[in-house]
Design an enzyme around this catalytic site. Structure first.
Site, mmCIF file in Angstrom:
data_model
loop_
_atom_site.group_PDB
_atom_site.id
_atom_site.type_symbol
_atom_site.label_atom_id
_atom_site.label_comp_id
_atom_site.label_asym_id
_atom_site.label_seq_id
_atom_site.Cartn_x
_atom_site.Cartn_y
_atom_site.Cartn_z
ATOM 1 N N LYS A 66 0.853 -1.206 0.000
ATOM 2 C CA LYS A 66 0.000 0.000 0.000
ATOM 3 C C LYS A 66 0.886 1.252 0.000
ATOM 4 C CE LYS A 66 -3.556 -2.845 2.091
ATOM 5 N NZ LYS A 66 -4.740 -2.963 2.925
ATOM 6 N N HIS B 233 -8.437 -3.563 -5.929
ATOM 7 C CA HIS B 233 -8.357 -3.582 -4.470
ATOM 8 C C HIS B 233 -9.505 -2.754 -3.873
ATOM 9 C CE1 HIS B 233 -7.016 -3.080 -0.382
ATOM 10 N NE2 HIS B 233 -6.295 -4.176 -0.577
ATOM 11 N N GLU C 138 -9.601 -0.736 -1.553
ATOM 12 C CA GLU C 138 -9.271 0.680 -1.293
ATOM 13 C C GLU C 138 -9.349 1.500 -2.576
ATOM 14 O OE1 GLU C 138 -5.616 -0.243 0.695
ATOM 15 O OE2 GLU C 138 -6.804 -1.147 2.302
ATOM 16 N N GLU D 36 -11.005 -10.667 -0.749
ATOM 17 C CA GLU D 36 -10.682 -9.845 0.420
ATOM 18 C C GLU D 36 -11.967 -9.214 0.961
ATOM 19 O OE1 GLU D 36 -6.289 -8.513 0.384
ATOM 20 O OE2 GLU D 36 -7.389 -7.066 -0.802
ATOM 21 N N GLY E 74 -7.418 -4.727 7.429
ATOM 22 C CA GLY E 74 -6.841 -3.761 8.363
ATOM 23 C C GLY E 74 -7.611 -3.638 9.661
HETATM 24 P P1 13P Z 1 -4.427 -6.373 5.960
HETATM 25 O O1 13P Z 1 -3.615 -7.649 5.881
HETATM 26 O O2 13P Z 1 -3.670 -5.232 6.580
HETATM 27 O O3 13P Z 1 -5.765 -6.602 6.565
HETATM 28 O O4 13P Z 1 -4.688 -5.922 4.440
HETATM 29 C C1 13P Z 1 -5.155 -6.847 3.525
HETATM 30 C C2 13P Z 1 -5.115 -6.237 2.182
HETATM 31 O O5 13P Z 1 -5.827 -5.288 1.894
HETATM 32 C C3 13P Z 1 -4.163 -6.781 1.200
HETATM 33 O O6 13P Z 1 -4.406 -6.272 -0.062
#
Ligand code: 13P
Length: 250
Positions: free
Chosen positions: A11, A95, A97, A167, A173
């Site tokens: 990220k 993703h 995000e 995911e 997160g």
């Molecule tokens: P986390 O492992 O921090 O939960 O993030 C997962 C993620 O978004 C991987 O692309």
């Protein structure tokens, strides 16, 4: 046979000095790993450095995003050709995000997928439901729609370039991970959706990674599930020891 993969999505973390330090640690800890493909996805500005650092070892480099156009007046964007040209041939698309903060829709992602495939790139295609979808028991429908609208237009022979990453947004997160059973249930559902849209061979051959709060203490039980072929790791990928422990749990 489908591949086992552990990928680290860094990220917007790690400047150049920090990137070099983490890569150096990862090289010594995971550089000789066999049987599992290791991928790291640093920020765009450090991709070239990462690729240079990792040429001698068994760790691949991916970009976290890419623009759908070949080139042009798109200030601040990065093209597939720019990535290919520095030796990066894997890209994370979709993703959550990107979807949530940058307005990426299924339709846009379908275009990005096409562009990446035109450049023969490997795509780590991310998708997953939000908490309210799961609470209302809509999670299977949401995931199937994301796949149908963003990915299921591709040709049969393009599937060799696809890695899927389920995911669930509520697990990213948050420290709250899907249970191994929830992950397995969804991964099996994803394979059935692919079998329905394409065929069983494609469904059996594609690697499906789980992502969302995978840590050294929960990786093994998640990875033990039959339809989980590895993980897409966020926070724990920023620490060489944690990422190595996760990779070794596969
Ligand atoms: P986390 O492992 O921090 O939960 O993030 C997962 C993620 O978004 C991987 O692309």
């Amino acid at each position: 046979m489908r591949k086992k993969i552990v990928a680290g999505n860094w990220k917007m973390n790690k400047n150049l000095a920090e990137t070099e330090a983490l890569l150096s640690d990862l090289k010594s800890k995971l550089g000789n790993i066999s049987g599992t493909q290791i991928i790291v996805a640093p920020t765009f500005v450090n991709l070239q450095k990462a690729n240079e650092e990792l040429t001698q070892v068994n760790i691949d480099v991916a970009a976290q995003n890419m623009h759908q156009s070949e080139n042009g007046a798109f200030t601040g964007e990065i093209s597939a050709d720019m990535l290919n040209n520095i030796g990066v041939d894997t890209v994370i698309l979709g993703h959550s995000e990107r979807r949530a903060y940058f307005g990426e829709t299924d339709a846009l992602l379908a275009q990005k997928v096409d562009t990446a495939l035109t450049h023969n790139m490997t795509i780590i295609f991310c998708f997953g439901e939000e908490l309210q979808d799961r609470k209302s028991e809509n999670h299977f429908a949401v995931v199937e729609n994301q796949l149908k609208n963003g990915l299921f237009h591709i040709d049969t022979n393009a599937w060799k370039n696809i890695v899927l990453a389920y995911e669930p947004v509520w697990a990213i997160g948050t420290g709250e991970t899907a249970s191994p059973e929830q992950a397995q249930e969804m991964h099996a559902f994803i394979r059935s959706a692919i079998a329905k849209a394409y065929d069983q061979t494609i469904a059996d051959e594609v690697s499906i990674l789980y992502g969302g709060s995978v840590k050294p203490n929960n990786a093994e039980e998640i990875f033990a599930k039959q339809d989980v072929d590895g993980g897409l790791i966020g926070g724990a990928a920023l620490d060489a020891e944690s990422f190595t422990a996760i990779a070794n749990a596969l």
